[in-house]
Each structure stands twice: as C-alpha cells, then as structure tokens.
Design an enzyme around this catalytic site. Structure first.
Site, PDB file in Angstrom:
ATOM      1  N   ASN A 106       0.825  -1.206   0.000  1.00 10.77           N
ATOM      2  CA  ASN A 106       0.000   0.000   0.000  1.00 10.77           C
ATOM      3  C   ASN A 106       0.860   1.257   0.000  1.00 10.77           C
ATOM      4  OD1 ASN A 106      -2.378  -1.462   0.060  1.00 10.77           O
ATOM      5  ND2 ASN A 106      -2.751  -1.166   2.241  1.00 10.77           N
TER       6      ASN A 106
ATOM      7  N   HIS B 297     -15.704   3.389 -14.822  1.00  8.41           N
ATOM      8  CA  HIS B 297     -15.472   2.594 -13.622  1.00  8.41           C
ATOM      9  C   HIS B 297     -16.676   1.720 -13.288  1.00  8.41           C
ATOM     10  CE1 HIS B 297     -14.715   2.221  -9.125  1.00  8.41           C
ATOM     11  NE2 HIS B 297     -13.563   1.856  -9.634  1.00  8.41           N
TER      12      HIS B 297
END
Length: 725
Positions: free
Chosen positions: A73, A461
């Site tokens: 991350n 998306h």
C-alpha cells in the site's frame, strides 16, 4: 438473519421523536476545520492495516500477510499521491487541499507520519513476527546465523542459480549511472581499485525472477530461510575479482506513476497509454529506501545521481520490501492461517444449463454477496452461459480490472466467434492495469469483439453487463450491476455485491447506459439508475437534503452509506446540514474520510467507522430512510461509486436501486452487522484519528457473515428437500 426482523418488530422502528424542531446551525468554521486531509486519512488507513499485523488474535501467517499489504500500500501511495504532489511543487502549482494545506506542506506532513509508520513496520517484523515465526519452526536468518554446512549448501546454490543471472554495473567515465527500475531492490557497492585512492560505485540488481528467500534445509522438518539480498552481499567478491569491496548497502527506488498526459483525445488513446507506460519506467524518483547504517558517501552519490532531496530518503531497519515475504505466507501451514473459506452457491443458481439459469433470474432478482457467495458460479456463469446459449443475440460488458487469463475474455471471444453481437468497453486508464488491458483489448478486437475505450475525458469505472436473449414472447434483457471488478481472483478476498435482474425498468435503462458508453448518447433522464456524471451527484445530494427535511418535520430520518473512501465536499456539507436538522448519519468507510464526525454543532449525529479484516471491504451500499416507519420501506442502492469527487464528477459510474423486499432485508442485515461489530471496527474521532473496538470474545462481522451464508443455504436446501418429500 441476526436479531428481530425489521419488518415485523417494533424494536427496529424509529424511537419516539421530539416534536421540537432541531435548530439548524450555520457553522462558522473555515474549510480547514470542516475537513480532514485526504493524504493523512489514507496514511491512518494503512496504519490500521499494519495493526492487523500486530494483532495476536489473527493467525500468524495472516499477520505476515497484513505486513506485506501495508508495505505494498505504501509503495502505491508514493507512486500515485506523493508523485503527484512532488510534480505540483516542481511545476510551481500550489492548490490547497480541503483542509488548507499546500502541496509542500502536505509532503512535509506525509513524511512526519511515514517515518514512525515505517519504524513500526520494522518493529513489528523484528520484535513480533520473527520471534513468533521461530516459535513455529520458521526461521528468517542472516548469513551469520547459518551453520557451516548451510553456508556451503547456499554457496553452491548461489554459484549454480544466482551468479549467472547477476549483472554488476559500475559507474566511471566510461560507464554512466545505470537506469534503476521502479520498486527494484539493488545492492549499492563501494569499490576501490587496489592501486588508486578514489571510491567507485557499482550497482547489483537483485533479480526478482529468483526466490527472494532461499530455504537452506529443504529436506528438514523446520523451515530455515536466508534472504537472497544477504546471500548476494556475502558473495560480492566473486562479482568484482581483484577489486576491494569496501562496503555494500541495499536500496530501493520508487518512481512517480502520476500521469501528466492529457488524455482527452480518445482517437490516439491507445497510443498515448502505451507511450505513458514506456515513460513510466523512466519517471522521476519519489523515494529512496535504504538499509541501516548507510555509507554517507554512497547516500550522497545516489542523491546526486538521482537528483533527490534528503526529504525523500528513508532508512529502514528491517526488510526493504516486505512483499517478498509472501512466499513465506504460501507455506503449506494451514494452522497458521485463517480457516479456508469456500464461497457458496445460491441454490436457485445451481442449475447447469443456460435456459434454467436465465429462468431463475427472470423469476426473481438475485443479490450476490461475494466472497461469501460464489462469483465464479454466478457472475462468471452468467457471461459463460450467455456466450454458449444460441438464444442470446448480444452481450455488452464493461471491463476495468479483469486479471490474467480471464474467463470473461474467453467467453466474450467465444460469443463473437459464434456470431453474437459482442461489445466490450475496456478501460485503458485503469492505473497499473494499463498494459494488461491493452493486451486484452487487442485480443478481443482480433476475435471480432467491438471494443470501445469509453467516454471522452472520463474513466469508465462502472461494473455492468447486459445480455439480450430471444425468448418466446420476444427479446428480453438480463443484466448484472456490481460493486467490484469482473475479476475472479479478487472476488475471493474482496467483499462486493452484485445484482442479477431481468426487471424491465432496470434493464431498459442499462440498454440506454450502454448507448451512452458506446454511442455518445446524451440521455440524462434515468429514472432508476444513478449514472455519473449524468445524474448521480444531484440525486444523492437531493436524497441527503430530503432526509434533513424529514428530520426537521419529525419524521424518521436516517442515512447509512458503506464504501471505500469519502472526500466529496458538497456531499459532506449536505451531510453536515442533515445532521444539524436531526438526521442520523452512519458512514462505514474502509479507507479515508475527509469529514469530521461528532463535532458539536456541526456533525453531532455523524458517525464514521472503518472495518479491516481478512477480506477487503469493497462493497458500496447507500441507504436513505425517507420518512419510513419500517426501515425496509426506505431506499436502498448499490453500485460502483464512492462518495469522492472523481467518482461523482470525473468517472462513468452506475448505481442501481434494490427493489425486491427480500434483497432489502439482506442489505439491511449487512449494514446492521457492520455497525454493531466489536471485533474488526475502528471508530473515527473528530480530529481524523481512529480508535479500535477490541472486544476479545466477539466474532468479527466477516466471520458472522460466513456463518449466516452457510445457514441460509442450508435452510433453503432443507426446505427444498422437505417440499420434494
């Protein structure tokens, strides 16, 4: 279902409310006090992930995996967010964040948070995980920890498998500083010619094609590993014969992945994305990580060659790349991992023929909750059956991140080869999946699929697919609308929802939605669907304001929203105002939230929580009570969008209402379990920090949902068996 059923119990209806209208406050706070910082919020989120690595209630190898996730991350954060801020500073652009910080101020704040977080990662590994692994006969060793026999075995392994792969690159007047790729680990080596005084620099790339941890005793019962970096370091003399190796330091670079291309012109979009991928390899460095006790000369040399300021240098005491530990997680040690979970198939969708499958969808809507319920045996099967069924005339689908060897791609190609009308919107700008998506787009085109790349200037998306089928009464449309990608791999550990429906009031609008995607339709009058950037933002804003008016009039008023991130300021202001009028607002936000909950006079009735666990919470759910006495009479929605500016204004998104009462019950159960959870949940404070709920005897919401799914399927099967007998 846990607890009394909302539709049949007075306990779940609204409490008696005061008839006095709450006072609406025009809050005097500046924007700096109204919102938290997005970057800080994300770093707080990643700190929550790291806490899972430290939490002894989790199985040991799962804790190691959480450490790897927090490290990965952080890599992405530097590539995307720090890279973008650094570019703004370089260009002299100083837009302020919602909380009033300039890019330079945000970079300074980020560093202040990242340094202790990285130190905590190292402490977690060295002080917590390594000793616990050793207690379970898994040893992660230094070269000095190996026995003489082990060193001999590793030396032989090195000579046979590693030495031929290595390419030492020295820097001198005849050899320029080498290109160092993004996220690659290197050994910087300080050399000296035996007859000269000056120091020389050489770089040895640690090859990722080889195992990063070498097992030194593959035949033994215990697991003893030494890192590849350590082995190469100890054998550097073989790479530089007759030279003096003065020192060596492991280091790792992170490069900017923030795009600076204008992608408005879709005529050359494919070429533009391909060029961007090539340039990304050479993008500016945004972080240099190095091991402990560095050679000051080498640090200065690297900073000069990479044109990197000191504020982008980070010293690590543990490993440079904790994602390398994934191979340790992969050991066959089930007792050190979560109990395996096999997603269940809703009994109504277990049919193994296309006609029966489509009949089941036509008979009733199906709300799928992954990974508790199978993705492969429902959504994947939906497209596979559509590709094989001779009655299906057309398939339309959006692909954002589909993964390698995708069964969806195979089904679409098979359908096109069978002469069906197949349209696939492939989003080339899906960050870090561009190369894969370019490949699949070309494969689909070669098979005769109509491939489109979306709406000008917008990422697509939405997670939608449409099947048009010839039936006895005429054409009928079936659709799937989901919260997650059409990706079989991530469906096993992302929590997502998907709706399979043949309702004409929904499928008719999905047909129009695909016309918008492929034909540039300007339709803006969707009745059921919320489509961004067409009507989603104003509809959400209106529903929030409507809740405030219900509360003001003394009617039941409640908003519950569950999604990944929150930073749309206009939506936030509407939520603040609804709270001031008396609306109860619960936001279940996995990542960052830029609102400030529980601020007196501003957001007294706003609560923000975050759920972290074995599955990545990815579903997007929206609930508005709309004055209803029974909560199930409120409005339920699910789909692809977070409450973020980019999702509502700069992407194509699709959200669908849930109309079936039984499916509403299912979503209500998910929301209530999530709000009541005492094991996996963090509570956000007004200053943007989080406190963890730590009930040691509680079962987490994800475990509860696994148990409920098993029980639900069992009950349906037993009921069917009883009916048959």
């Amino acid at each position: 279902m846990i607890g009394p059923k909302p539709s049949s119990s007075k306990k779940t209806t609204s409490k008696k409310r005061s008839t006095r209208k709450p006072k609406v406050v025009e809050h005097p706070l500046s924007s700096e006090k109204l919102f938290t910082n997005r970057e800080v919020g994300w770093l707080h989120f990643n700190r929550r992930v790291l806490t899972e690595a430290e939490d002894a209630r989790n199985p040991l190898l799962e804790r190691l995996r959480f450490l790897s996730i927090s490290s990965s991350n952080m890599d992405e954060f530097f590539m995307k967010r720090v890279g973008g801020l650094k570019r703004q500073v370089a260009y002299g652009i100083s837009p302020k964040s919602a909380d009033g910080q300039t890019p330079s101020q945000q970079l300074a704040t980020i560093r202040q948070i990242v340094i202790p977080t990285v130190q905590e990662q190292d402490r977690c590994f060295e002080k917590n995980l390594k000793p616990a692994l050793a207690e379970n006969s898994i040893f992660l060793l230094k070269w000095a920890d190996l026995t003489a026999k082990e060193k001999e075995l590793v030396k032989k392994y090195y000579q046979r498998n590693v030495f031929p792969v290595l390419t030492p690159l020295s820097v001198d007047p005849g050899h320029p500083f080498p290109f160092i790729s993004n996220l690659s680990t290197s050994l910087g080596v300080t050399l000296k010619h035996p007859e000269r005084d000056e120091k020389l620099f050489a770089r040895v790339k640690i090859p990722k094609v080889l195992p990063q941890w070498i097992r030194v005793n593959p035949e033994a019962v215990t697991y003893r590993f030494v890192s590849l970096v350590e082995v190469i370091r100890e054998n550097l003399a073989d790479l530089f014969p007759s030279m003096q190796v003065i020192g060596a330091m492991a280091f790792r670079l992170t490069r900017n992945a923030d795009s600076e291309h204008d992608q408005e012109d879709t005529e050359d979009l494919l070429e533009t994305i391909e060029e961007e991928l090539r340039q990304r390899r050479f993008a500016e460095v945004v972080r240099l990580e190095h091991g402990p006790n560095p050679d000051p000369w080498m640090i200065e040399f690297l900073m000069s060659e990479l044109e990197l300021a000191e504020e982008y240098i980070y010293e690590l005491r543990g490993e440079l790349d904790y994602t390398d530990l994934n191979m340790i997680y992969d050991l066959d040690l089930p007792k050190l991992k979560y109990e395996p979970w096999t997603p269940l198939v809703p009994p109504a969708l277990t049919v193994e023929d296309a006609s029966g499958f489509f009949s089941a969808i036509k008979a009733q809507d199906h709300l799928l909750h992954h990974p508790y319920e199978s993705f492969s045996s429902t959504v994947e099967k939906f497209i596979r059956f559509a590709s094989e069924d001779p009655k299906v005339l057309a398939i339309k689908m959006t692909l954002y991140r589909t993964g390698d060897n995708s069964p969806f791609i195979k089904s679409l190609i098979r359908a096109a080869e069978a002469g069906k009308q197949v349209v696939c919107l492939v989003e080339l700008k899906a960050r870090f999946d561009e190369e894969r998506n370019i490949y699949w787009a070309q494969e689909l085109e070669n098979a005769g699929v109509h491939v489109v790349y979306g709406v000008v200037g917008l990422k697509t998306h939405a997670k939608t697919s449409l099947v048009v089928r010839q039936e006895a009464e005429g054409l009928r449309c079936y659709c799937h609308i989901g919260t997650g990608n059409y990706n079989v791999t991530t469906s096993r550990f992302y929590t997502d929802l998907g709706l399979l429906t043949a309702r004409e009031e929904i499928t008719n609008e999905v047909v129009e939605f695909f016309h918008y995607l492929t034909g540039r339709s300007l339709k803006n009058s969707y009745d059921k669907l919320l489509v961004a950037p067409v009507n989603m933002f104003p509809r959400f804003k209106a529903m929030i304001e409507r809740e405030g008016e219900h509360a003001k009039a003394g009617r039941p008023s409640q908003i519950i929203a569950k999604f990944n991130n929150m930073e749309e300021n206009d939506i936030a202001m509407s939520l603040y105002q609804a709270s001031q009028k008396g609306t109860e607002v619960d936001l279940i936000v996995r990542g960052f939230c830029c609102m400030r909950p529980r601020v007196p006079g501003l957001s007294d009735r706003v609560r923000v929580t975050s759920i972290i666990g074995r599955f990545l919470e990815h579903s997007r759910i929206f609930y508005f009570r709309n004055g209803a006495q029974d909560p199930l009479d409120g409005d339920f929605y699910m789909g692809s969008a977070d409450w973020m500016y980019r999702n509502l204004h700069a992407r194509v998104e699709a959200i669908v209402p849930i109309l079936d009462r039984g499916l509403k019950e299912k979503i209500w159960e998910i929301l209530q379990l999530s709000l009541k959870d005492q094991r996996q949940t963090w509570q956000m404070t007004a200053d943007g920090d989080y406190t963890q709920r730590k009930a040691s005897n509680e079962v987490g919401v994800q475990q509860v949902l696994m148990q409920l799914t098993k029980q639900r399927v069992k009950n349906i099967e037993e009921s069917a068996s009883s009916s048959d007998s």
